[in-house]
Design a protein around this motif. Sequence first.
Motif, PDB file in Angstrom:
ATOM      1  N   ASP A  23       0.832  -1.200   0.000  1.00 45.81           N
ATOM      2  CA  ASP A  23       0.000   0.000   0.000  1.00 45.81           C
ATOM      3  C   ASP A  23       0.869   1.253   0.000  1.00 45.81           C
ATOM      4  OD1 ASP A  23      -2.369  -1.440   0.016  1.00 45.81           O
ATOM      5  OD2 ASP A  23      -2.526  -1.450   2.209  1.00 45.81           O
ATOM      6  N   ASN A  24       1.966   1.212   0.763  1.00 42.10           N
ATOM      7  CA  ASN A  24       2.849   2.377   0.830  1.00 42.10           C
ATOM      8  C   ASN A  24       3.523   2.629  -0.513  1.00 42.10           C
ATOM      9  OD1 ASN A  24       4.105   4.423   2.692  1.00 42.10           O
ATOM     10  ND2 ASN A  24       5.954   3.431   1.951  1.00 42.10           N
ATOM     11  N   PHE A  25       3.997   1.557  -1.172  1.00 40.34           N
ATOM     12  CA  PHE A  25       4.627   1.675  -2.488  1.00 40.34           C
ATOM     13  C   PHE A  25       3.627   2.258  -3.487  1.00 40.34           C
ATOM     14  CE2 PHE A  25       6.249   0.389  -6.566  1.00 40.34           C
ATOM     15  CZ  PHE A  25       7.632   0.301  -6.424  1.00 40.34           C
ATOM     16  N   HIS A  26       2.411   1.767  -3.457  1.00 32.64           N
ATOM     17  CA  HIS A  26       1.373   2.290  -4.349  1.00 32.64           C
ATOM     18  C   HIS A  26       1.134   3.774  -4.086  1.00 32.64           C
ATOM     19  CE1 HIS A  26      -2.437   2.741  -6.493  1.00 32.64           C
ATOM     20  NE2 HIS A  26      -2.924   3.277  -5.386  1.00 32.64           N
ATOM     21  N   HIS A  27       1.069   4.143  -2.814  1.00 31.79           N
ATOM     22  CA  HIS A  27       0.833   5.543  -2.448  1.00 31.79           C
ATOM     23  C   HIS A  27       1.951   6.438  -2.983  1.00 31.79           C
ATOM     24  CE1 HIS A  27      -0.184   9.060  -0.041  1.00 31.79           C
ATOM     25  NE2 HIS A  27       1.052   9.044   0.439  1.00 31.79           N
ATOM     26  N   LEU A  28       3.189   5.988  -2.828  1.00 35.63           N
ATOM     27  CA  LEU A  28       4.316   6.786  -3.306  1.00 35.63           C
ATOM     28  C   LEU A  28       4.301   6.907  -4.826  1.00 35.63           C
ATOM     29  CD1 LEU A  28       7.201   5.453  -1.021  1.00 35.63           C
ATOM     30  CD2 LEU A  28       5.833   7.527  -0.748  1.00 35.63           C
ATOM     31  N   THR A  29       3.974   5.817  -5.507  1.00 35.71           N
ATOM     32  CA  THR A  29       3.898   5.870  -6.968  1.00 35.71           C
ATOM     33  C   THR A  29       2.793   6.822  -7.411  1.00 35.71           C
ATOM     34  OG1 THR A  29       4.529   3.526  -6.953  1.00 35.71           O
ATOM     35  CG2 THR A  29       3.850   4.457  -9.053  1.00 35.71           C
ATOM     36  N   ALA A  30       1.640   6.723  -6.767  1.00 39.68           N
ATOM     37  CA  ALA A  30       0.516   7.584  -7.129  1.00 39.68           C
ATOM     38  C   ALA A  30       0.875   9.056  -6.971  1.00 39.68           C
ATOM     39  CB  ALA A  30      -0.703   7.235  -6.278  1.00 39.68           C
ATOM     40  N   GLY A  31       1.656   9.354  -5.932  1.00 41.94           N
ATOM     41  CA  GLY A  31       2.071  10.726  -5.717  1.00 41.94           C
ATOM     42  C   GLY A  31       3.068  11.229  -6.730  1.00 41.94           C
ATOM     43  N   ASN A  32       3.652  10.307  -7.489  1.00 41.98           N
ATOM     44  CA  ASN A  32       4.651  10.675  -8.490  1.00 41.98           C
ATOM     45  C   ASN A  32       4.191  10.418  -9.923  1.00 41.98           C
ATOM     46  OD1 ASN A  32       7.500  11.498  -7.375  1.00 41.98           O
ATOM     47  ND2 ASN A  32       6.685   9.978  -5.949  1.00 41.98           N
ATOM     48  N   GLU A  33       2.916  10.108 -10.104  1.00 40.97           N
ATOM     49  CA  GLU A  33       2.426   9.775 -11.449  1.00 40.97           C
ATOM     50  C   GLU A  33       2.767  10.865 -12.467  1.00 40.97           C
ATOM     51  OE1 GLU A  33      -1.462   6.996 -10.316  1.00 40.97           O
ATOM     52  OE2 GLU A  33      -1.736   9.068 -11.001  1.00 40.97           O
ATOM     53  N   LYS A  34       2.550  12.102 -12.091  1.00 39.23           N
ATOM     54  CA  LYS A  34       2.782  13.195 -13.036  1.00 39.23           C
ATOM     55  C   LYS A  34       4.244  13.231 -13.467  1.00 39.23           C
ATOM     56  CE  LYS A  34       2.112  18.192 -13.584  1.00 39.23           C
ATOM     57  NZ  LYS A  34       1.636  19.444 -12.915  1.00 39.23           N
ATOM     58  N   LYS A  35       5.163  13.059 -12.527  1.00 38.28           N
ATOM     59  CA  LYS A  35       6.589  13.078 -12.857  1.00 38.28           C
ATOM     60  C   LYS A  35       6.976  11.847 -13.669  1.00 38.28           C
ATOM     61  CE  LYS A  35       9.659  12.627  -9.468  1.00 38.28           C
ATOM     62  NZ  LYS A  35      10.570  12.999  -8.353  1.00 38.28           N
ATOM     63  N   LEU A  72       4.248   2.340 -13.897  1.00 36.92           N
ATOM     64  CA  LEU A  72       2.860   2.725 -14.137  1.00 36.92           C
ATOM     65  C   LEU A  72       2.181   1.716 -15.050  1.00 36.92           C
ATOM     66  CD1 LEU A  72       3.271   6.571 -14.830  1.00 36.92           C
ATOM     67  CD2 LEU A  72       2.900   5.438 -12.628  1.00 36.92           C
ATOM     68  N   ARG A  73       0.876   1.663 -14.958  1.00 40.21           N
ATOM     69  CA  ARG A  73       0.078   0.854 -15.879  1.00 40.21           C
ATOM     70  C   ARG A  73      -1.017   1.764 -16.428  1.00 40.21           C
ATOM     71  NH1 ARG A  73      -2.812  -4.026 -13.184  1.00 40.21           N
ATOM     72  NH2 ARG A  73      -0.717  -4.946 -13.243  1.00 40.21           N
ATOM     73  N   ASN A  74      -0.958   1.998 -17.733  1.00 43.10           N
ATOM     74  CA  ASN A  74      -1.883   2.940 -18.377  1.00 43.10           C
ATOM     75  C   ASN A  74      -1.826   4.311 -17.702  1.00 43.10           C
ATOM     76  OD1 ASN A  74      -2.827   0.924 -20.177  1.00 43.10           O
ATOM     77  ND2 ASN A  74      -4.224   0.172 -18.584  1.00 43.10           N
ATOM     78  N   GLY A  75      -0.598   4.701 -17.326  1.00 42.86           N
ATOM     79  CA  GLY A  75      -0.382   6.006 -16.738  1.00 42.86           C
ATOM     80  C   GLY A  75      -0.701   6.124 -15.271  1.00 42.86           C
ATOM     81  N   LYS A  76      -1.137   5.027 -14.633  1.00 48.94           N
ATOM     82  CA  LYS A  76      -1.526   5.055 -13.231  1.00 48.94           C
ATOM     83  C   LYS A  76      -0.628   4.124 -12.401  1.00 48.94           C
ATOM     84  CE  LYS A  76      -4.946   7.917 -13.708  1.00 48.94           C
ATOM     85  NZ  LYS A  76      -4.878   9.280 -13.103  1.00 48.94           N
ATOM     86  N   ALA A  77      -0.560   4.405 -11.103  1.00 48.48           N
ATOM     87  CA  ALA A  77       0.274   3.608 -10.205  1.00 48.48           C
ATOM     88  C   ALA A  77      -0.170   2.157 -10.176  1.00 48.48           C
ATOM     89  CB  ALA A  77       0.216   4.193  -8.797  1.00 48.48           C
ATOM     90  N   LEU A  78       0.790   1.256 -10.109  1.00 50.06           N
ATOM     91  CA  LEU A  78       0.472  -0.164  -9.989  1.00 50.06           C
ATOM     92  C   LEU A  78      -0.283  -0.408  -8.689  1.00 50.06           C
ATOM     93  CD1 LEU A  78       3.911  -1.674 -11.067  1.00 50.06           C
ATOM     94  CD2 LEU A  78       1.838  -1.530 -12.450  1.00 50.06           C
ATOM     95  N   ILE A 120      18.201   9.072  -3.337  1.00 49.51           N
ATOM     96  CA  ILE A 120      18.235   9.646  -4.683  1.00 49.51           C
ATOM     97  C   ILE A 120      17.533  11.012  -4.654  1.00 49.51           C
ATOM     98  CG2 ILE A 120      18.463   7.490  -5.964  1.00 49.51           C
ATOM     99  CD1 ILE A 120      15.431   7.607  -6.519  1.00 49.51           C
ATOM    100  N   GLU A 121      17.303  11.539  -3.464  1.00 48.50           N
ATOM    101  CA  GLU A 121      16.759  12.867  -3.163  1.00 48.50           C
ATOM    102  C   GLU A 121      15.233  12.839  -3.109  1.00 48.50           C
ATOM    103  OE1 GLU A 121      16.597  16.892  -2.095  1.00 48.50           O
ATOM    104  OE2 GLU A 121      17.768  15.125  -1.666  1.00 48.50           O
ATOM    105  N   SER A 122      14.515  13.366  -4.098  1.00 47.01           N
ATOM    106  CA  SER A 122      13.048  13.377  -4.047  1.00 47.01           C
ATOM    107  C   SER A 122      12.500  11.955  -4.140  1.00 47.01           C
ATOM    108  CB  SER A 122      12.490  14.199  -5.212  1.00 47.01           C
ATOM    109  OG  SER A 122      12.829  15.547  -5.095  1.00 47.01           O
ATOM    110  N   TRP A 123      11.203  11.780  -3.813  1.00 49.34           N
ATOM    111  CA  TRP A 123      10.575  10.493  -4.111  1.00 49.34           C
ATOM    112  C   TRP A 123      10.727  10.249  -5.613  1.00 49.34           C
ATOM    113  CZ3 TRP A 123      10.283   7.697  -0.207  1.00 49.34           C
ATOM    114  CH2 TRP A 123       9.614   8.028   0.980  1.00 49.34           C
TER     115      TRP A 123
END
Length: 580
Positions: free
Chosen positions: A169-181, A193-199, A414-417
């Motif tokens: 859940d935490n990994f998904h949350h972090l990915t979702a927060g970085n989708e735009k980047k 990402l899968r279809n532009g969204k967090a796994l 690696i600095e930022s998420w």
Amino acid sequence: MRELALACGLVLSIVLQAPAAAKTPLATGTGGAVATISEQASHAALAILNKGGNAIDAAVAAAATLGVTDPFSCGIGGGGFMLIYLAKDKRVITIDHRETAPASATPAVFQSDGKPVDYDTAIASGAAVGVPGTVRGWHEALTRYGSMDFRQVLAPAIDVATRGFTVTDNFHHLTAGNEKKFQLFAPTSALYLRNGKALPAGTLVRNPGMAKAYREIAAGGVKAFYEGPIARAIVDTVNRPPVAAGVRVAPGRMTLADLANYEARIRRPLHSTYRGYDIYGMPLPSSGGATVAHALNILEGYDLKAMPRAQAEHLYIEASRLAFADRNAYLADPEYVDAPLAGLLSKEFAAQRRKLVKQRAASSVAAAGDPYIYQDPSVPLRPHVHRLHPESAHTTHLAVSDKDGNVVAYTFTIESWGGSGIVVPGYGFLLNNELTDFDFSGPHPNVPEAGKRPRSSMAPTIALKDGKPAFSIGSPGGSTIITTVLQTIVNYVDFGMSMDQALDAPRISERNGAATAIEPGFPGSPQARALEGFGHRWEAAPEEIGAANALVFNPDGTVTAVSEGKRHGVGSALVQKRGH
């Protein structure tokens, strides 16, 4: 997307599987011990210890595995600071493998028309990438102080990258927060990402590209990273970022010579004392060790144990404020700036700063003091107050010890998420955005320069008592690293909390701002209301602060590994069983 993924060597398959068993954040035993925020990383370290490796070997194994399971916080595309207690020699050493600015860097690298560029725009670019130091740091650690080679210590991480790991859940949350980047860069999108969204949580992700990178390093050693195909891939990626269609980001100007010339630094640790403990931390270019020590020096003048908790915590906040004022004014890469460390760390300077603290009232943003008069009165200085430069709060820390008494406290990043957001095609690891840790404009000691290391806040800490290890502590969190380590030490030493209680306590992070950072659930609590009575104000958007890991060396000869009991999805603490 699938064709792109296969072409980049990033993803072989993604399937759903059941969630992993719950992690245990606290463990006590008689042999080696490890605490990380990743179950796989902790098991990797324990496996190396069980095979006869020492704490240094195990720390590298854990770090490499964290690069797979927690790639948004750390990895071979970044750098860090390793603090090591060598039991046989009874001494502490440090390995600085902080990223450096390429030779092309100038103080204006993050300026446009003479003005600083947007911080978030700067992060997601090739221009933000510093020369990675992690692999060189691991090499120095293993060859100087380890007992195993890359082939042995990278094996667990290669296995995890090949077999895959489950998205939490935490990994998904972090990915979702970085989708735009992540959407900006084709290989990153293909991997995370899968279809532009967090796994979704429960997904099994394999990273054959990272396994390939580790195998090449295992076979070819440090040169495989800094002079071989990996080096060429890094330079190509930095200078021509693999963006998605229609996207443009600022390229970097890194060369193969920048990578081939990168050097780690073996530096003397920063040493201070606090209430009978010898506190060892990282020296510059990390500001963590100095700022923690300075704040502790200020606090040492108070009998915190005898005070009501609210008043003691008020003093902790004010000491942190003053220490950050001095940190922000003076500290930077010691190879470029002659920072006044002797004065800054003197007990006399701390006593002078302590006079500014109001026992019953919070202060506003503090001006820097003048530590030069405590080391060289001939230097005229009238320091200016500097605002706290943005510093991403996304790093990781691990702690390892072995049966012989060696201890490693290791913080790397690696600095930022997600760093710059750029995955190196074919090799599956994210590149850092470490150059955004420089101040974007000057005059300031921490502006970009060729070959310079940006100021850090990483604060791996080892405390000795009567000449023997007593505890170690460290945390991620950008500039909040300093306050997390400081507050945990105060909780443990002054307030008498057990280390797990000290880690789990609500975190309060004052870094000389107009308001103090706190965590969700803190506003409105009795603790918050008591501190508000002193005039303290809180930032409007509470966020989780840090994900610390610690070791405690108990009087009976046992060691207790301590990880987070609630933050970052709960940490993982393991100890060796008897017989190893």
